[in-house]
Design a protein around this motif. Structure first.
Motif, short mmCIF file in Angstrom:
data_model
loop_
_atom_site.label_atom_id
_atom_site.label_comp_id
_atom_site.label_asym_id
_atom_site.label_seq_id
_atom_site.Cartn_x
_atom_site.Cartn_y
_atom_site.Cartn_z
N MET A 148 0.84 -1.19 0.00
CA MET A 148 0.00 0.00 0.00
C MET A 148 0.88 1.24 0.00
SD MET A 148 -2.99 1.09 2.74
CE MET A 148 -3.91 -0.44 2.47
N THR A 149 0.44 2.24 -0.73
CA THR A 149 1.07 3.56 -0.68
C THR A 149 0.05 4.54 -0.12
OG1 THR A 149 2.54 3.15 -2.56
CG2 THR A 149 2.08 5.45 -2.03
N VAL A 150 0.44 5.27 0.91
CA VAL A 150 -0.44 6.23 1.55
C VAL A 150 0.27 7.58 1.63
CG1 VAL A 150 -1.60 4.47 2.94
CG2 VAL A 150 0.34 5.69 3.89
N VAL A 151 -0.52 8.62 1.77
CA VAL A 151 0.02 9.96 2.01
C VAL A 151 -0.35 10.34 3.44
CG1 VAL A 151 -0.01 12.38 1.33
CG2 VAL A 151 -0.18 10.59 -0.41
N ARG A 152 0.68 10.67 4.22
CA ARG A 152 0.46 11.00 5.61
C ARG A 152 -0.22 12.36 5.76
NH1 ARG A 152 6.32 9.98 8.22
NH2 ARG A 152 6.15 12.26 8.12
N ALA A 153 -0.60 12.68 6.98
CA ALA A 153 -1.27 13.94 7.24
C ALA A 153 -0.40 15.14 6.88
CB ALA A 153 -1.68 14.01 8.71
N ASP A 154 0.95 14.97 6.94
CA ASP A 154 1.85 16.08 6.63
C ASP A 154 2.27 16.11 5.17
OD1 ASP A 154 3.45 13.85 6.56
OD2 ASP A 154 4.85 14.52 8.12
N GLY A 155 1.69 15.22 4.34
CA GLY A 155 1.99 15.22 2.92
C GLY A 155 3.12 14.31 2.51
N VAL A 156 3.74 13.61 3.45
CA VAL A 156 4.82 12.68 3.13
C VAL A 156 4.22 11.39 2.58
CG1 VAL A 156 6.70 11.28 4.08
CG2 VAL A 156 6.37 13.64 4.84
N VAL A 157 4.78 10.89 1.46
CA VAL A 157 4.34 9.64 0.86
C VAL A 157 5.06 8.48 1.52
CG1 VAL A 157 4.16 8.32 -1.28
CG2 VAL A 157 3.90 10.81 -1.33
N ALA A 158 4.30 7.47 1.96
CA ALA A 158 4.87 6.30 2.64
C ALA A 158 4.34 5.04 1.99
CB ALA A 158 4.53 6.32 4.12
N SER A 159 5.19 4.02 1.89
CA SER A 159 4.79 2.74 1.30
C SER A 159 5.19 1.60 2.23
CB SER A 159 5.46 2.54 -0.07
OG SER A 159 5.05 3.53 -0.99
N SER A 160 4.39 0.54 2.19
CA SER A 160 4.72 -0.68 2.92
C SER A 160 4.39 -1.87 2.04
CB SER A 160 3.95 -0.78 4.23
OG SER A 160 2.56 -0.93 4.00
N GLY A 161 5.08 -2.98 2.27
CA GLY A 161 4.88 -4.15 1.42
C GLY A 161 5.36 -3.88 0.02
N GLY A 162 4.72 -4.51 -0.95
CA GLY A 162 5.12 -4.32 -2.34
C GLY A 162 4.27 -5.14 -3.27
N ARG A 163 4.83 -5.50 -4.40
CA ARG A 163 4.07 -6.24 -5.41
C ARG A 163 4.54 -7.68 -5.51
NH1 ARG A 163 3.48 -2.55 -10.69
NH2 ARG A 163 5.74 -2.82 -10.79
#
Length: 408
Positions: A148-163
Motif C-alpha cells: 500500500m502507498t499512503v500519504v500521511r497527514a503532513d503530505g509525506v508519501v509512505a509505502s509498505s509491502g510491495g508487489r
C-alpha cells in the motif's frame, strides 16, 4: 491559507459534498499521487481537517466528523497495473472496483472479494474494510492486501509491502489503514494478491425454520469435505431463514461436492429439498443501500444464535431487523428498514451489546439515528492503543476526526 497545488483542482464545496451531514469548506481533486501529497502538505501547513472521498458510497458510514475543512476527492487516481504472471495487481485508490474486476476477468483472474456497495472504489473498499461472503475461503479484504502507498497527514508519501506476495520487508502498515476510515492517512494505491477465476460455480440453498435446525445444518456442513467458498446466512424479521453455500472449482468436481452438500443439508436441518443453482443470487454480497446498518462480530459457532437473538429483540420492539452474513466466519450485518424509529434501533443495539459479548458497530446511521446520540461503536477493546497509533501517525488529529472508534 494557500491550497494552490499543481495538478490539483480546487473548488468551494456544496451540500452534495457533505460527509454524515457535515459540509466541507473546499473540495480538492488531485490528479496523481504527487498532487495528493502536495495538497495534503498544504492542508497541514494551514492546519485544515481533511476527509477523503472516492466513489462517495460510504460518506454516510462511520462517525460524524468533528470538523471538516477540506474534502479530498481521489477519483482521478484511477489506474490498474496487472502483473498476470505473478497473480498480483497494483491499483490506484480511485479505481472503481467494477473496472478492476472487468480487467482481471479478461485475464482469467479475480480479486476474491465481494463488493458490499455498488459503485465503490478500491480506496473506499479498503478504508471501510468490510468484506463480503467469500472471505470464508480467501480471507478478508485485509488479507488480500500485499502492499500500500499512503500519504500521511503532513503530505509525506509512505509505502509498505510491495508487489510480491511473500514480501516481508518493513512493518505491515497496510493493516492499520485497512478499515481505518481514512483516520491515519490517505490511501493512494493498493497492491493485491489474486486468484484464478474458477471454471464453474454452484450455489446450494436450504431453508431453515429455527435456530436449532440452522445450527444442525451448519454442523453437518462442517463435517463434510466440500470446502465452500462462502456460507451465507439470511435471517429475516419473520419466517424461515436461509443458508446459501457457494462451491467453486472444476465442473466435474463440483457435481460431486454439490451432491454431498445437498445430502448433508437435506438430512440435517433443511426444511424441504435444497436447491442448486449455477449462478450467484442477484445482489450477492451487497448491503442494503438505505437504512441503518450494524455489523455484529461473533465466534462462528455462535452465528446462528446471534442472528436469532437479534430477531428476538427486534421483534419485541417491532424494529424489523434482518440479519445476513457469513455464518462460518461470524461476520453478520443487521439492516433496519429506512425510517425505523431511532428509539427502536437503540433498544436493539443496547439489547445486543448488554446481553451478549458480541461487538456491534453501526456502520451507517440515518440522520435521525445520529441525532439520537446512539454510540456507533460501543465499548472498544484496545482503545488506548488505537489512540496512541492515531497520535503517532496524525498528531494534529486532522484526518477525518471523529469518524472512527472512540472519536478518533
Amino acid at each position: 491559507m494557500n491550497l494552490d497545488v499543481d495538478g490539483c483542482d480546487l473548488r468551494e464545496a456544496t451540500v452534495e459534498d457533505a460527509v454524515c451531514g457535515v459540509v466541507p469548506r473546499y473540495v480538492a481533486a488531485p490528479s496523481d499521487t504527487d498532487a495528493l501529497a502536495g495538497v495534503m502538505a498544504a492542508a497541514h501547513r494551514s492546519a485544515l481537517s481533511v476527509t477523503v472521498r472516492g466513489g462517495g458510497t460510504a460518506l454516510d458510514w462511520g462517525g460524524t466528523p468533528r470538523s471538516l475543512d477540506l474534502l479530498v476527492d481521489v477519483s482521478a487516481l484511477s489506474w490498474i497495473d496487472h502483473i498476470a504472471g505473478d497473480l498480483v495487481v497494483e491499483v490506484g485508490a480511485g479505481t472503481p472496483v467494477a473496472d478492476l474486476y472487468a480487467a482481471l476477468a479478461s485475464a482469467g483472474q479475480r480479486l476474491s472479494y465481494d463488493p458490499v456497495r455498488l459503485g465503490c472504489t478500491v480506496g473506499g473498499a479498503v478504508a471501510t474494510g468490510v468484506s463480503g461472503p467469500r472471505r470464508l475461503l480467501s480471507g478478508a479484504l485485509r488479507d488480500l492486501v500485499i502492499g500500500m502507498t499512503v500519504v500521511r497527514a503532513d503530505g509525506v508519501v509512505a509505502s509498505s509491502g510491495g508487489r510480491v506476495v511473500k514480501n516481508v520487508a518493513g512493518y505491515d502498515l497496510a493493516k492499520l489503514h485497512t478499515g481505518g476510515f481514512g483516520t491515519l492517512g490517505v490511501i493512494a494505491s493498493v497492491a493485491f494478491r489474486l486468484h484464478p477465476l474458477p471454471e464453474s460455480l454452484r450455489v446450494v440453498s436450504a431453508r431453515v425454520s429455527s435456530r436449532s435446525r440452522a445450527e444442525e445444518a451448519l454442523a453437518a456442513l462442517r463435517a463434510t469435505s466440500v470446502v465452500p467458498s462462502a456460507v451465507e446466512l439470511d435471517w429475516p424479521p419473520e419466517g424461515p431463514g436461509r443458508l446459501d453455500v457457494v462451491l467453486e472449482g472444476t465442473p466435474a468436481g463440483l457435481e460431486a461436492r454439490a451432491g454431498r452438500t445437498v445430502r448433508a443439508l437435506a438430512e440435517n436441518g433443511a426444511d424441504g429439498p435444497p436447491t442448486v443453482r449455477e449462478e450467484l443470487p442477484e445482489g450477492w454480497g451487497l448491503l442494503p443501500a438505505e437504512g441503518t446498518l450494524a455489523l455484529v462480530t461473533t465466534p462462528p459457532a455462535q452465528s446462528v444464535a446471534a442472528a436469532a437473538w437479534v430477531a428476538e429483540v427486534s421483534g419485541a420492539v417491532d424494529a424489523g431487523a434482518r440479519t445476513q452474513g457469513s455464518a462460518s466466519t461470524g461476520s453478520l450485518v443487521v439492516s433496519f428498514p429506512p425510517g425505523t424509529a431511532p428509539e427502536r434501533i437503540g433498544l436493539v443495539v443496547d439489547g445486543v451489546r448488554s446481553a451478549t459479548e458480541h461487538p456491534l458497530v453501526l456502520l451507517r446511521s440515518e440522520p435521525d439515528v445520529r441525532a439520537a446520540g446512539i454510540s456507533p461503536w460501543g465499548e472498544v477493546p484496545g482503545l488506548g492503543l488505537m489512540r496512541a497509533v492515531k497520535d503517532s501517525l496524525d498528531p494534529g488529529h486532522r484526518l477525518s476526526p471523529g469518524r472512527f472508534a472512540g472519536g478518533i
